[in-house]
Design a protein around this motif. Sequence first.
Motif, PDB file in Angstrom:
ATOM      1  N   LYS A   1       0.833  -1.206   0.000  1.00  0.00           N
ATOM      2  CA  LYS A   1       0.000   0.000   0.000  1.00  0.00           C
ATOM      3  C   LYS A   1       0.864   1.251   0.000  1.00  0.00           C
ATOM      4  O   LYS A   1       0.526   2.250  -0.660  1.00  0.00           O
ATOM      5  CB  LYS A   1      -0.940  -0.015   1.216  1.00  0.00           C
ATOM      6  CG  LYS A   1      -2.081  -1.008   1.080  1.00  0.00           C
ATOM      7  CD  LYS A   1      -3.074  -0.910   2.219  1.00  0.00           C
ATOM      8  CE  LYS A   1      -2.583  -1.571   3.485  1.00  0.00           C
ATOM      9  NZ  LYS A   1      -3.617  -1.621   4.541  1.00  0.00           N
ATOM     10  N   GLU A   2       1.986   1.194   0.708  1.00  0.00           N
ATOM     11  CA  GLU A   2       2.907   2.332   0.707  1.00  0.00           C
ATOM     12  C   GLU A   2       3.450   2.574  -0.698  1.00  0.00           C
ATOM     13  O   GLU A   2       3.468   3.711  -1.189  1.00  0.00           O
ATOM     14  CB  GLU A   2       4.056   2.077   1.689  1.00  0.00           C
ATOM     15  CG  GLU A   2       3.630   2.104   3.140  1.00  0.00           C
ATOM     16  CD  GLU A   2       4.775   1.863   4.112  1.00  0.00           C
ATOM     17  OE1 GLU A   2       4.639   2.237   5.295  1.00  0.00           O
ATOM     18  OE2 GLU A   2       5.826   1.310   3.695  1.00  0.00           O
ATOM     19  N   ARG A   3       3.890   1.507  -1.371  1.00  0.00           N
ATOM     20  CA  ARG A   3       4.458   1.652  -2.719  1.00  0.00           C
ATOM     21  C   ARG A   3       3.411   2.136  -3.722  1.00  0.00           C
ATOM     22  O   ARG A   3       3.746   2.825  -4.699  1.00  0.00           O
ATOM     23  CB  ARG A   3       5.055   0.324  -3.188  1.00  0.00           C
ATOM     24  CG  ARG A   3       6.340  -0.061  -2.468  1.00  0.00           C
ATOM     25  CD  ARG A   3       7.080  -1.172  -3.197  1.00  0.00           C
ATOM     26  NE  ARG A   3       6.300  -2.392  -3.312  1.00  0.00           N
ATOM     27  CZ  ARG A   3       6.262  -3.360  -2.389  1.00  0.00           C
ATOM     28  NH1 ARG A   3       6.950  -3.220  -1.259  1.00  0.00           N
ATOM     29  NH2 ARG A   3       5.538  -4.455  -2.586  1.00  0.00           N
ATOM     30  N   LEU A   4       2.150   1.784  -3.500  1.00  0.00           N
ATOM     31  CA  LEU A   4       1.074   2.213  -4.394  1.00  0.00           C
ATOM     32  C   LEU A   4       0.657   3.667  -4.154  1.00  0.00           C
ATOM     33  O   LEU A   4      -0.192   4.197  -4.876  1.00  0.00           O
ATOM     34  CB  LEU A   4      -0.143   1.290  -4.237  1.00  0.00           C
ATOM     35  CG  LEU A   4       0.050  -0.140  -4.756  1.00  0.00           C
ATOM     36  CD1 LEU A   4      -1.150  -1.000  -4.389  1.00  0.00           C
ATOM     37  CD2 LEU A   4       0.281  -0.147  -6.268  1.00  0.00           C
ATOM     38  N   GLY A   5       1.247   4.311  -3.133  1.00  0.00           N
ATOM     39  CA  GLY A   5       0.981   5.736  -2.901  1.00  0.00           C
ATOM     40  C   GLY A   5      -0.077   6.034  -1.879  1.00  0.00           C
ATOM     41  O   GLY A   5      -0.525   7.184  -1.773  1.00  0.00           O
ATOM     42  N   PHE A   6      -0.498   5.036  -1.070  1.00  0.00           N
ATOM     43  CA  PHE A   6      -1.580   5.234  -0.117  1.00  0.00           C
ATOM     44  C   PHE A   6      -1.095   5.559   1.292  1.00  0.00           C
ATOM     45  O   PHE A   6      -1.859   5.472   2.251  1.00  0.00           O
ATOM     46  CB  PHE A   6      -2.493   4.001  -0.094  1.00  0.00           C
ATOM     47  CG  PHE A   6      -3.262   3.811  -1.367  1.00  0.00           C
ATOM     48  CD1 PHE A   6      -4.263   4.701  -1.725  1.00  0.00           C
ATOM     49  CD2 PHE A   6      -2.979   2.753  -2.219  1.00  0.00           C
ATOM     50  CE1 PHE A   6      -4.972   4.535  -2.914  1.00  0.00           C
ATOM     51  CE2 PHE A   6      -3.679   2.582  -3.405  1.00  0.00           C
ATOM     52  CZ  PHE A   6      -4.679   3.478  -3.752  1.00  0.00           C
ATOM     53  N   GLY A   7       0.169   5.932   1.430  1.00  0.00           N
ATOM     54  CA  GLY A   7       0.703   6.291   2.745  1.00  0.00           C
ATOM     55  C   GLY A   7       0.347   7.721   3.137  1.00  0.00           C
ATOM     56  O   GLY A   7       0.224   8.609   2.285  1.00  0.00           O
ATOM     57  N   TRP A   8       0.198   7.930   4.415  1.00  0.00           N
ATOM     58  CA  TRP A   8      -0.084   9.257   4.992  1.00  0.00           C
ATOM     59  C   TRP A   8       1.054  10.225   4.696  1.00  0.00           C
ATOM     60  O   TRP A   8       0.842  11.413   4.484  1.00  0.00           O
ATOM     61  CB  TRP A   8      -0.257   9.095   6.496  1.00  0.00           C
ATOM     62  CG  TRP A   8      -0.480  10.331   7.309  1.00  0.00           C
ATOM     63  CD1 TRP A   8       0.455  11.244   7.714  1.00  0.00           C
ATOM     64  CD2 TRP A   8      -1.734  10.791   7.848  1.00  0.00           C
ATOM     65  NE1 TRP A   8      -0.124  12.242   8.463  1.00  0.00           N
ATOM     66  CE2 TRP A   8      -1.471  11.979   8.561  1.00  0.00           C
ATOM     67  CE3 TRP A   8      -3.039  10.301   7.788  1.00  0.00           C
ATOM     68  CZ2 TRP A   8      -2.466  12.683   9.223  1.00  0.00           C
ATOM     69  CZ3 TRP A   8      -4.034  11.005   8.452  1.00  0.00           C
ATOM     70  CH2 TRP A   8      -3.749  12.182   9.149  1.00  0.00           C
ATOM     71  N   THR A   9       2.287   9.711   4.668  1.00  0.00           N
ATOM     72  CA  THR A   9       3.492  10.510   4.552  1.00  0.00           C
ATOM     73  C   THR A   9       4.191  10.241   3.221  1.00  0.00           C
ATOM     74  O   THR A   9       4.283   9.107   2.786  1.00  0.00           O
ATOM     75  CB  THR A   9       4.488  10.172   5.676  1.00  0.00           C
ATOM     76  OG1 THR A   9       3.857  10.348   6.942  1.00  0.00           O
ATOM     77  CG2 THR A   9       5.729  11.047   5.617  1.00  0.00           C
ATOM     78  N   ILE A  10       4.706  11.319   2.603  1.00  0.00           N
ATOM     79  CA  ILE A  10       5.612  11.186   1.469  1.00  0.00           C
ATOM     80  C   ILE A  10       7.040  11.320   1.990  1.00  0.00           C
ATOM     81  O   ILE A  10       7.349  12.280   2.702  1.00  0.00           O
ATOM     82  CB  ILE A  10       5.366  12.252   0.390  1.00  0.00           C
ATOM     83  CG1 ILE A  10       3.893  12.305  -0.013  1.00  0.00           C
ATOM     84  CG2 ILE A  10       6.259  11.989  -0.825  1.00  0.00           C
ATOM     85  CD1 ILE A  10       3.564  13.494  -0.898  1.00  0.00           C
ATOM     86  N   MET A  11       7.887  10.368   1.637  1.00  0.00           N
ATOM     87  CA  MET A  11       9.302  10.414   1.991  1.00  0.00           C
ATOM     88  C   MET A  11      10.109  10.736   0.737  1.00  0.00           C
ATOM     89  O   MET A  11       9.858  10.178  -0.334  1.00  0.00           O
ATOM     90  CB  MET A  11       9.778   9.066   2.541  1.00  0.00           C
ATOM     91  CG  MET A  11       9.042   8.558   3.758  1.00  0.00           C
ATOM     92  SD  MET A  11       9.209   9.564   5.269  1.00  0.00           S
ATOM     93  CE  MET A  11      11.002   9.741   5.424  1.00  0.00           C
TER      94      MET A  11
END
Length: 234
Positions: free
Chosen positions: A219-229
């Motif tokens: 989910k992080e890799r698909l762009g659904f994370g709260w934060t952009i690093m």
Amino acid sequence: MQEIGLQTRFWNDWNASAREHAVHDVSLRQAEVVTGWLDRLEIRDAAILEAGCGSGWFCNHLSRYGSVTATDLSDEVLARASRRMPHIRFVPGDFMHLDFGAEKFDVVVTLEVLSHVEEQAAFVRKLADHLRPGGYLMMATQNRYVLENFNNVPPPATGQIRRWVDKGELRNLLENNFVVTELFTVSPKANKGLMRVVNSSRLNEPIRFLFGNRVERLKERLGFGWTIMALARK
């Protein structure tokens, strides 16, 4: 434009209540990514600047990689932090008006600060100005796409600036001054819509039992994370 006095009052109160005695899992995930970068890049004995350090909760971790200078508007909170951590150089004040003279840093870290400044392009330029050629910027900022579409967030309080960006906007901001080498999201969070169901603990606990953190990382890799690093090099 928000008056600096109002911002200082807000961030003193917010950091005292939200960061001085406990750190949220979103922040801990950001720290995990940054220390992973520092380890992978074999950063040692570096001059490190943390712009917008809040209560200073991350400074001790960063000090394993070199000498740390940390700034924040929260002057009262930093006064207490400096007593707890005398090995860290804390510099209170508005980062945009702080003057470090000719001093340059090997690494600049800034976590969830970009969205709280008036002039984002000028903020990024100043971060670049404080880096040596070849130095690294390690940034975390809120993901506008996820916060606007999948989360109900209270309106900004008095003294709080809020200017979220999405991944494309962040890349555009950084590429005027840096070569962006990594840009991805972390910490899937949602309290409305379909993503609330997808991220619910009732659904995620058995998935985590079966697959560990692999689904969260997807989910992080698909762009659904709260934060952009973002990891970038000057």
